[in-house]
Design an enzyme around this catalytic site. Structure first.
Site, mmCIF file in Angstrom:
data_model
loop_
_atom_site.group_PDB
_atom_site.id
_atom_site.type_symbol
_atom_site.label_atom_id
_atom_site.label_comp_id
_atom_site.label_asym_id
_atom_site.label_seq_id
_atom_site.Cartn_x
_atom_site.Cartn_y
_atom_site.Cartn_z
ATOM 1 N N GLU A 34 0.870 -1.173 0.000
ATOM 2 C CA GLU A 34 0.000 0.000 0.000
ATOM 3 C C GLU A 34 0.903 1.217 0.000
ATOM 4 O OE1 GLU A 34 -2.675 0.249 3.331
ATOM 5 O OE2 GLU A 34 -4.140 -1.050 2.385
ATOM 6 N N GLN A 53 -2.961 17.485 -4.332
ATOM 7 C CA GLN A 53 -2.251 17.506 -5.607
ATOM 8 C C GLN A 53 -1.170 16.429 -5.589
ATOM 9 O OE1 GLN A 53 -1.186 21.484 -6.971
ATOM 10 N NE2 GLN A 53 0.786 20.739 -7.694
ATOM 11 N N ARG A 65 16.932 19.644 -7.525
ATOM 12 C CA ARG A 65 15.707 20.454 -7.521
ATOM 13 C C ARG A 65 15.517 21.018 -6.118
ATOM 14 N NH1 ARG A 65 12.307 19.246 -12.077
ATOM 15 N NH2 ARG A 65 13.073 17.441 -13.248
ATOM 16 N N HIS A 68 12.816 24.373 -2.245
ATOM 17 C CA HIS A 68 11.560 25.080 -2.459
ATOM 18 C C HIS A 68 10.665 25.038 -1.217
ATOM 19 C CE1 HIS A 68 12.217 23.525 -6.816
ATOM 20 N NE2 HIS A 68 12.832 24.676 -6.650
ATOM 21 N N HIS A 125 12.374 22.196 0.845
ATOM 22 C CA HIS A 125 12.579 20.822 0.370
ATOM 23 C C HIS A 125 13.322 20.816 -0.954
ATOM 24 C CE1 HIS A 125 11.074 17.362 -2.135
ATOM 25 N NE2 HIS A 125 11.658 16.741 -1.137
ATOM 26 N N TYR A 138 5.235 12.925 -5.451
ATOM 27 C CA TYR A 138 4.930 13.474 -4.136
ATOM 28 C C TYR A 138 3.549 14.114 -4.115
ATOM 29 C CZ TYR A 138 6.889 17.917 -5.961
ATOM 30 O OH TYR A 138 7.167 19.032 -6.705
ATOM 31 N N GLU A 149 5.560 30.886 -3.631
ATOM 32 C CA GLU A 149 6.717 29.990 -3.649
ATOM 33 C C GLU A 149 8.018 30.778 -3.504
ATOM 34 O OE1 GLU A 149 8.126 26.213 -6.241
ATOM 35 O OE2 GLU A 149 7.899 28.071 -7.374
ATOM 36 N N ASP A 176 16.175 27.859 -9.892
ATOM 37 C CA ASP A 176 16.971 27.390 -8.761
ATOM 38 C C ASP A 176 18.369 27.999 -8.754
ATOM 39 O OD1 ASP A 176 14.761 25.943 -8.072
ATOM 40 O OD2 ASP A 176 15.611 23.981 -8.517
#
Length: 195
Positions: A34, A53, A65, A68, A125, A138, A149, A176
């Site tokens: 699961e 989302q 990445r 953020h 993150h 995610y 952001e 970035d």
């Protein structure tokens, strides 16, 4: 499902983020697990979380990445997992009243350990792709909002994240690359409460 608190490299527990290892049932056919169960997840973290989302990224080796985060009212909690390849997933505590303010921790997530990282609101993150490619899924507790952001430089000296780059420079988006250092960020862009 096994749940563990996340620790810094020096062994300091960071309140909030959790490393989640699912129960995986393997046999000669393959495996079953699961990947998401709202009731079990909410019982483990002792909060009622609703995800709104799902995001899916594919990255080449050395793609970095982040870091953020989004500010209220669009702050996001994230449940991150790597379904193909391996990443080094990092979060930084941006809660100014937290005992671990500006401390970071990192976890290796991959398609072998199948672990997931719960990162609540109040943290920046980011992740680095370790293998030739990696796919990351995610879930987020709020919608993406460009106006809310923010991005912190991956190599900010005041955080000093030990990215496993092995002497390579990361591959990054223009956004970035042009991120701010923490000393350039207004206190208004940090989290006042331990969310």
């Amino acid at each position: 499902m096994d749940v563990q608190k996340c620790k810094t490299k020096k062994g300091v527990n960071i309140n909030g983020p959790l490393l989640i290892s699912p129960n995986v049932y393997e046999d000669e056919r393959g495996y079953f697990m699961e990947s998401w169960n709202m009731r079990a997840f909410n019982q483990k973290i002792i909060r009622d979380i609703i995800f709104v989302q799902d995001n899916h990224s594919k990255s080449k080796k050395n793609v970095l990445r982040g870091l953020h985060y989004q500010m209220p009212p669009y702050d996001q909690g994230k449940l991150v997992r790597c379904i193909k390849g391996e990443i080094f997933d990092v979060f930084v505590d941006l809660r100014i009243n937290s005992e671990t303010f500006l401390l970071w921790a990192g976890e290796y997530l991959n398609d072998k350990n199948k672990s997931q990282l719960w990162i609540p609101s109040g943290f920046a993150h980011g992740f680095l792709t370790i293998t030739d490619t990696a796919e990351v899924l995610y879930k987020t507790t709020n919608y993406w909002s460009k106006d809310h952001e923010h991005t912190i430089k991956w190599d900010d000296n005041s955080i000093n994240i030990e990215w496993p780059l092995n002497g390579n420079l990361p591959i990054q988006s223009d956004k970035d690359k042009n991120a701010e250092n923490l000393n350039e960020i207004s206190i208004k862009k940090l989290f006042k409460n331990d969310i």
